[in-house]
Write a protein that holds these residues in place. Structure first.
Motif, PDB file in Angstrom:
ATOM      1  N   ALA A 394      40.689  81.680 -27.283  1.00  9.35           N
ATOM      2  CA  ALA A 394      41.831  82.563 -27.559  1.00  9.35           C
ATOM      3  C   ALA A 394      42.901  81.870 -28.392  1.00  9.35           C
ATOM      4  O   ALA A 394      43.182  80.681 -28.217  1.00  9.35           O
ATOM      5  CB  ALA A 394      42.437  83.062 -26.252  1.00  9.35           C
ATOM      6  N   MET A 395      43.510  82.641 -29.281  1.00 16.49           N
ATOM      7  CA  MET A 395      44.649  82.193 -30.066  1.00 16.49           C
ATOM      8  C   MET A 395      45.619  83.356 -30.236  1.00 16.49           C
ATOM      9  O   MET A 395      45.243  84.519 -30.116  1.00 16.49           O
ATOM     10  CB  MET A 395      44.202  81.641 -31.420  1.00 16.49           C
ATOM     11  N   HIS A 396      46.862  83.028 -30.494  1.00 19.94           N
ATOM     12  CA  HIS A 396      47.900  84.055 -30.596  1.00 19.94           C
ATOM     13  C   HIS A 396      47.864  84.741 -31.954  1.00 19.94           C
ATOM     14  O   HIS A 396      47.684  84.100 -32.992  1.00 19.94           O
ATOM     15  CB  HIS A 396      49.282  83.430 -30.394  1.00 19.94           C
ATOM     16  N   GLY A 397      48.032  86.058 -31.934  1.00 22.27           N
ATOM     17  CA  GLY A 397      48.226  86.838 -33.154  1.00 22.27           C
ATOM     18  C   GLY A 397      49.155  87.991 -32.823  1.00 22.27           C
ATOM     19  O   GLY A 397      48.821  88.847 -32.000  1.00 22.27           O
ATOM     20  N   ALA A 424      58.062  80.124 -24.314  1.00 23.81           N
ATOM     21  CA  ALA A 424      59.153  79.926 -23.354  1.00 23.81           C
ATOM     22  C   ALA A 424      58.652  79.522 -21.969  1.00 23.81           C
ATOM     23  O   ALA A 424      59.191  78.584 -21.366  1.00 23.81           O
ATOM     24  CB  ALA A 424      60.031  81.174 -23.285  1.00 23.81           C
ATOM     25  N   PRO A 425      57.625  80.183 -21.395  1.00 25.87           N
ATOM     26  CA  PRO A 425      57.141  79.736 -20.079  1.00 25.87           C
ATOM     27  C   PRO A 425      56.642  78.289 -20.095  1.00 25.87           C
ATOM     28  O   PRO A 425      56.794  77.561 -19.107  1.00 25.87           O
ATOM     29  CB  PRO A 425      56.006  80.712 -19.758  1.00 25.87           C
ATOM     30  N   ALA A 426      56.060  77.855 -21.215  1.00 27.73           N
ATOM     31  CA  ALA A 426      55.582  76.477 -21.313  1.00 27.73           C
ATOM     32  C   ALA A 426      56.754  75.504 -21.358  1.00 27.73           C
ATOM     33  O   ALA A 426      56.702  74.427 -20.748  1.00 27.73           O
ATOM     34  CB  ALA A 426      54.703  76.316 -22.548  1.00 27.73           C
ATOM     35  N   LEU A 427      57.823  75.852 -22.059  1.00 23.75           N
ATOM     36  CA  LEU A 427      59.001  74.983 -22.111  1.00 23.75           C
ATOM     37  C   LEU A 427      59.666  74.883 -20.746  1.00 23.75           C
ATOM     38  O   LEU A 427      60.327  73.883 -20.433  1.00 23.75           O
ATOM     39  CB  LEU A 427      59.996  75.504 -23.140  1.00 23.75           C
ATOM     40  N   LEU A 428      59.509  75.910 -19.921  1.00 26.94           N
ATOM     41  CA  LEU A 428      60.076  75.900 -18.573  1.00 26.94           C
ATOM     42  C   LEU A 428      59.144  75.259 -17.556  1.00 26.94           C
ATOM     43  O   LEU A 428      59.459  75.208 -16.363  1.00 26.94           O
ATOM     44  CB  LEU A 428      60.403  77.329 -18.146  1.00 26.94           C
ATOM     45  N   GLY A 429      57.981  74.787 -17.996  1.00 28.26           N
ATOM     46  CA  GLY A 429      57.049  74.118 -17.110  1.00 28.26           C
ATOM     47  C   GLY A 429      56.179  75.034 -16.294  1.00 28.26           C
ATOM     48  O   GLY A 429      55.460  74.585 -15.389  1.00 28.26           O
ATOM     49  N   GLN A 435      48.469  73.753 -24.136  1.00 26.97           N
ATOM     50  CA  GLN A 435      47.675  74.962 -24.346  1.00 26.97           C
ATOM     51  C   GLN A 435      48.466  76.010 -25.129  1.00 26.97           C
ATOM     52  O   GLN A 435      47.902  76.703 -25.986  1.00 26.97           O
ATOM     53  CB  GLN A 435      47.220  75.534 -23.002  1.00 26.97           C
ATOM     54  N   ALA A 436      49.743  76.157 -24.836  1.00 24.91           N
ATOM     55  CA  ALA A 436      50.555  77.141 -25.556  1.00 24.91           C
ATOM     56  C   ALA A 436      50.604  76.817 -27.045  1.00 24.91           C
ATOM     57  O   ALA A 436      50.418  77.706 -27.895  1.00 24.91           O
ATOM     58  CB  ALA A 436      51.965  77.186 -24.970  1.00 24.91           C
ATOM     59  N   VAL A 437      50.838  75.570 -27.385  1.00 29.15           N
ATOM     60  CA  VAL A 437      50.942  75.181 -28.799  1.00 29.15           C
ATOM     61  C   VAL A 437      49.571  75.231 -29.464  1.00 29.15           C
ATOM     62  O   VAL A 437      49.453  75.569 -30.646  1.00 29.15           O
ATOM     63  CB  VAL A 437      51.602  73.792 -28.929  1.00 29.15           C
ATOM     64  N   ARG A 438      48.531  74.926 -28.702  1.00 28.74           N
ATOM     65  CA  ARG A 438      47.185  75.069 -29.274  1.00 28.74           C
ATOM     66  C   ARG A 438      46.939  76.506 -29.701  1.00 28.74           C
ATOM     67  O   ARG A 438      46.417  76.762 -30.794  1.00 28.74           O
ATOM     68  CB  ARG A 438      46.128  74.631 -28.255  1.00 28.74           C
ATOM     69  N   ARG A 439      47.313  77.483 -28.850  1.00 31.94           N
ATOM     70  CA  ARG A 439      47.078  78.889 -29.173  1.00 31.94           C
ATOM     71  C   ARG A 439      47.985  79.370 -30.296  1.00 31.94           C
ATOM     72  O   ARG A 439      47.597  80.239 -31.082  1.00 31.94           O
ATOM     73  CB  ARG A 439      47.287  79.739 -27.919  1.00 31.94           C
TER      74      ARG A 439
END
Length: 516
Positions: A394-397, A424-429, A435-439
């Protein structure tokens, strides 16, 4: 001028980096990343202590090729940290189209008054507008079909099929990263699997990508995924399943089966299959998807003429009331030009405002505005969204196309906040930042073989985002379409600051990228 970003938390899935480092940019490239870098003479130094430094986001699924030339500053992209848009999705691209083609892709709020004959001419036009972000174009097979057959609802003959293949081959030679189909839209809906396989032959030879908006994301979802996989395997191309989801409550949960089908296809190794997604359970589309099959054969003018007849009008009303893919009580109207007070309102709230029922109001809007009218509708379940977004491929689009907050008002919030809901959820831990930046960045760049984007290693293009975790908790969760998110403190495109201290700089260094 060199730029030194000091003491930021550098997160780069490409190299597995998650550490406090200095990052040095010179000209268009990242020069080095290390615990301590002495600033070169004359360098601009940015103190990123407490901030997170990321590769610029590559939005795998957009339609900004229809709007970017009118709003090249692209502030809706920059404030999301998007530095590259992948365009030409769902079978729609502004090339190759005959010069007199008007209205193709109009539901993207496009102000394009004509098409371009090929990618080179479109890219030259876009370069003159000096966009802020990079563009990685696909060529839409809907545009290819429109160029050769117009709106004709029939298969191509041998000469027409050859002409379509030549157009695809030309686009690939000019640097298109692949092709896309939109098998639910006119004219893409008229293309059967055999036609798609035939036109993919140049894509296979070039080793490029095939992205598809499936023929059916509702009751026929499983069959449509099977068709897409078998088409890609027969043609020998990599397959991207666009904005994967299961529409309609009766179909919720079916993505478990379709994702298993994708896993099995990848295990066979015949084709390489991946998915993209946007982080919302609601979707947005043009109103033509509500109409009965065959309604637009002959175009909008013919539909309006037929709708004047009482029997045809009654047929349309009955279909909209009980047989369309979305119920009237599920629909929120996008921006309406003929009925401005309807903009952004639920269709059921409009009932009785001028003596019309819900479906009568909907039919009036459809006939008055045609394909330019969009709607926001329920789409997936939270469980399906979670399953798709967690899939290894999966990747973001975002599926976005609007470049300013003003134009995005009344439209789907994914135009302004899609990446924020992932980051945002990833920055909040709460979720994995790797994984967020990978997507958001690394996976889309690798999918397109953009080896020097979506990464922060030395030699990569300096598409860089600096985000502020302290602002993550206050980002709008979904719908504010009146302002931009303020999560990004700095954004660089090709080494130039386009967001500086959370404000646009006015620089417009974007490029039209070409596949090699």
């Amino acid at each position: 001028m060199a730029i030194l970003i000091r003491r930021g938390r550098v997160v780069d899935p490409d190299s597995g980096t998650d550490a406090v480092l200095d990052l040095l940019i010179d000209e268009e490239r990242v020069i080095s990343a290390a615990p301590r870098i002495a600033p070169p003479n004359g360098a601009t130094v940015i103190d990123a202590a407490g901030l997170v430094v990321l590769p610029g986001f590559v939005d795998m699924h957009t339609h900004s090729d229809f709007t970017l030339q009118d709003d090249p500053a692209a502030e809706a992209r920059l404030h999301q940290g998007i530095t590259t848009d992948v365009t030409g999705n769902c079978g729609f691209s502004p090339f190759p189209l005959p010069a007199g083609c008007i209205g193709f892709g109009s539901f993207f709020n496009s102000r394009i008054t004509h098409g371009w004959p090929d990618l080179d001419s479109y890219a030259a036009h876009l370069r003159r507008q000096r966009p802020t972000v990079n563009i990685a174009p696909l060529v839409g097979l809907g545009a290819v079909r429109e160029h050769v057959l117009g709106p004709a609802p029939r298969p191509p003959d041998a000469a027409e099929a050859a002409a379509m293949r030549r157009l695809v081959e030309q686009a690939l030679e000019q640097g298109a990263f692949g092709v896309s189909s939109g098998l639910v839209y006119t004219p893409g809906r008229y293309a059967d699997a055999a036609e798609i396989r035939d036109v993919l032959a140049p894509v296979a030879r070039a080793g490029r990508l095939y992205a598809t908006h499936l023929r059916d994301e509702r009751d026929g979802l499983v069959d449509s995924v099977a068709e897409a996989i078998s088409t890609a395997e027969a043609a020998g191309v990599a397959l991207q399943v666009s904005h994967h989801k299961a529409l309609g409550r009766a179909n919720w949960g079916r993505t478990r089966q379709t994702l298993s089908m994708i896993d099995e296809a990848n295990r066979r190794g015949v084709s390489d299959v991946a998915v993209d997604y946007y982080p919302y359970t609601s979707g947005s589309t043009g109103v033509s998807s509500l109409l009965p099959d065959g309604s637009l054969d002959g175009g909008w003018t013919t539909l309006r003429e037929r709708a004047d007849e009482s029997a045809e009008r009654l047929r349309l009303l009955r279909h909209l009331e009980s047989s369309a893919q979305f119920r009237p009580d599920e629909i929120i109207i996008g921006r309406s030009r003929t009925w401005p007070e309807a903009s952004g309102r639920a269709l059921q709230d409009l009932a009785g405002t001028d003596g019309r029922t819900e479906v009568e109001a909907l039919l009036k809007l459809i006939l008055d505005e045609g394909e330019r009218l969009t709607m926001i509708v329920p789409a997936a379940s939270e469980d399906d969204l979670a399953g798709v977004s967690a899939h290894p491929t999966a990747m973001h689009g975002s599926d976005g196309w609007l470049m300013t907050a003003a134009r995005a008002r009344y439209e789907h919030p994914r135009n302004l906040f899609s990446t924020i809901r992932v980051l945002a959820p990833a920055l909040l831990g709460r979720t994995s930042i790797i994984q967020a930046v990978r997507r958001l960045a690394t996976a889309p760049a690798r999918r397109l073989s953009l080896t020097d984007r979506g990464a922060l290693r030395p030699g990569s293009y300096a598409d860089v985002v600096i985000a502020d975790p302290a602002r993550a908790a206050r980002q709008p969760d979904n719908e504010s379409a009146h302002s931009y998110p303020d999560l990004m403190r700095w954004v660089f495109v090709n080494g130039q600051a386009v967001i500086e201290d959370a404000k646009p700089t006015g620089r417009r260094p974007g490029q039209v990228l070409r596949a090699s």
